[in-house]
Structure formats: structure tokens, C-alpha cells
Design a protein around this motif. Structure first.
Motif, PDB file in Angstrom:
ATOM      1  N   GLU A  49      37.844  66.793  83.269  1.00 52.56           N
ATOM      2  CA  GLU A  49      36.600  66.614  83.907  1.00 52.56           C
ATOM      3  C   GLU A  49      36.342  67.987  84.723  1.00 52.56           C
ATOM      4  O   GLU A  49      35.172  68.617  84.866  1.00 52.56           O
ATOM      5  N   SER A  50      37.594  68.741  85.175  1.00 47.58           N
ATOM      6  CA  SER A  50      37.356  69.763  86.037  1.00 47.58           C
ATOM      7  C   SER A  50      37.000  70.830  84.891  1.00 47.58           C
ATOM      8  O   SER A  50      36.402  72.201  85.405  1.00 47.58           O
TER       9      SER A  50
ATOM     10  N   GLY B  67      34.474  70.582  82.621  1.00 46.71           N
ATOM     11  CA  GLY B  67      33.191  70.049  82.356  1.00 46.71           C
ATOM     12  C   GLY B  67      33.333  69.254  81.071  1.00 46.71           C
ATOM     13  O   GLY B  67      32.316  69.266  80.299  1.00 46.71           O
TER      14      GLY B  67
ATOM     15  N   THR C 247      31.078  75.270  77.174  1.00 44.97           N
ATOM     16  CA  THR C 247      31.431  74.148  77.829  1.00 44.97           C
ATOM     17  C   THR C 247      32.722  74.260  78.764  1.00 44.97           C
ATOM     18  O   THR C 247      32.498  74.119  79.795  1.00 44.97           O
TER      19      THR C 247
ATOM     20  N   GLN D 190      31.846  79.657  80.535  1.00 47.66           N
ATOM     21  CA  GLN D 190      30.323  80.281  80.338  1.00 47.66           C
ATOM     22  C   GLN D 190      30.152  81.359  79.639  1.00 47.66           C
ATOM     23  O   GLN D 190      30.987  82.274  79.973  1.00 47.66           O
TER      24      GLN D 190
END
Length: 250
Positions: free
Chosen positions: A171-172, A174, A198, A201
Motif C-alpha cells: 500500500e505504501s 501505491g 505506479t 513517478q
């Protein structure tokens, strides 16, 4: 562990190495203290002391259910010795060819338990280089396009376990569960994985697993570049290029 030629004064080190070898045998499911004792024949106090030290130094890992596995430091040592491993030697020419063909950065990624490890990288002629992944980098499966390709090739129950165990890290990066499921579904449908902006960047990549006739794939090849170069059309072309190249090499 008896040996007439053992080095004097190295008993503790030898016992710790014996514990590491034992953990390596059942790395995926892990082992309880009792199971380590049964496998090594060591006393409980000695086993507990050695496991605690190995965890403190990063050579072993203990989960919430108090099961022990190899830690990241043990993996780093193992893969540091693999720079000329048979897998690298076998695919070195293909990696260089893909690098020349695409002008982007090409990676060889392997699976070790719940993690992906970068074994090799080749830099293409395009002036903007990709430094988000280096040789020796270790990440939970799913973080990075190569790790995601390998995760998509795993059994469904294995995917559920990895998502549960490494959910916070995913989750950290993304990658909540819903996004992972969609990427895995798309990867299985297309035969290759693609990710855009994802994890990092401005970076995009395409990856396909190396076919493994005897079982679940354990390695993948990735082509990565800046997002501006990785249009939808180009990602599709790279995906087909990887699939074709890997099938011809097999």
C-alpha cells in the motif's frame, strides 16, 4: 554435525550456520522454534538465542505467528554470489540484445520466497537512465513491474498470503489490494505485465516471466524507461517483443 576436521573454537558459528541452512529448507512456510529444534537437534535455549541473534542482524525474519524464515541479509549474501550464476550467463546475450533493441534499461529479476531480487541490469543508449532499481535490490513481490509479473504467475493462494503478509509495504508503494488484483488479471490476460507511474513517478516498465516448463516461473525480464517513451502502443510492442524473445530462447 560431527566432523573430525572441524575448526576449533567455531562451534557457535557452526551452529548458527546450521540454523540458517535449516530455515532455507522451509523458507516459504517458515518454521517454529520447536520445528527448528527438531531439525537441528540443538537445545531450546541455544536455538532461541541463535534465532534471536539472526533476527537482530537481519539474517532471519520472524512473523506475527512467530515463524522464522531467511532474512533480507541472508538473501543479499546469496545473490551477491550469483553475478555469474547459470541463469545470468544463460540470458546475458538476450539482455544485451534487448537493451540494444529498445535503447532502454533491461533487468533480470528473480523470485526468492516472498521477494523479488534484481540480478542484472543493462543500460541502453537512451540518455535518461533508470536508477529506481539496482542489482541486489530486494522488494516484496508486486513492487516493481518485474515483481508484479512474478506475482501474477504465482498460485492464487500464494498471492493471497503475500498480499496479507506485505500489505503495508504494498500500500505504501501505491498498490492496494484492488489495484494488485486488476494488474494481475490484466497480466494473465496479456501474457506480460505493464506498469505506468505506479511505484515510481515518471517511470514505466514492461515485464514478462521466463517460461518454466517444470513449474511456476521464478525469473522475469523487464524493460523500463521514462513514462514519456512508454506510450500505450509502445508498451504493447515491448510486451510482444519480450514474449517472442523469451519463447525463442527457451
Amino acid at each position: 554435525m560431527s566432523n573430525d576436521h572441524q575448526t576449533p573454537g567455531a562451534q557457535s558459528l557452526r551452529r548458527a550456520l546450521h540454523v540458517l541452512r535449516t530455515l532455507a529448507v522451509d523458507h516459504d512456510s517458515g518454521m517454529s522454534v520447536t520445528e527448528v529444534i527438531a531439525s537441528t537437534g540443538l537445545e531450546r535455549s541455544t536455538t532461541h538465542r541463535l534465532l534471536t541473534c539472526l533476527v537482530e542482524e537481519g539474517f532471519a525474519d520472524r512473523d506475527g505467528k512467530r515463524r522464522y524464515r531467511l532474512g533480507l541479509e541472508a538473501m543479499r549474501l546469496g545473490f551477491a554470489s550469483m553475478s555469474r550464476a547459470p541463469l545470468v550467463a544463460s540470458y546475458e546475450r538476450l539482455l544485451k540484445w534487448l537493451c540494444m533493441k529498445t535503447e532502454d534499461t533491461v533487468f533480470l529479476i528473480v523470485r526468492q520466497g516472498d521477494y523479488s531480487v534484481c540480478l542484472r541490469r543493462e543500460e541502453g543508449a537512451f540518455p535518461v537512465k533508470i536508477f529506481s532499481t539496482r542489482v541486489g535490490d530486494i522488494r516484496p513481490l508486486g513492487i516493481g513491474v518485474g515483481g508484479m509479473a512474478l506475482l501474477a504467475s504465482a498460485l492464487d493462494e500464494d498471492i493471497i498470503r503475500i498480499k496479507s503478509r506485505h500489505g503495508k509495504q504494498l500500500e505504501s508503494a501505491g498498490l492496494p489490494s484492488g489495484i494488485i488484483d486488476r494488474v494481475i488479471s490484466r497480466t494473465r490476460h496479456k501474457g506480460y505485465c505493464e506498469m505506468l507511474d505506479t511505484v515510481t513517478q515518471g517511470i514505466a516498465g514492461v515485464s514478462a516471466v521466463i517460461p518454466e516448463p517444470s513449474g511456476t516461473p521464478f525469473a522475469a525480464i523487464t524493460v523500463a524507461g521514462i513514462s514519456q517513451r512508454m506510450t500505450t502502443e509502445r508498451r504493447g510492442e515491448l510486451g510482444q517483443l519480450l514474449i517472442s524473445a523469451l519463447n525463442e530462447h527457451a
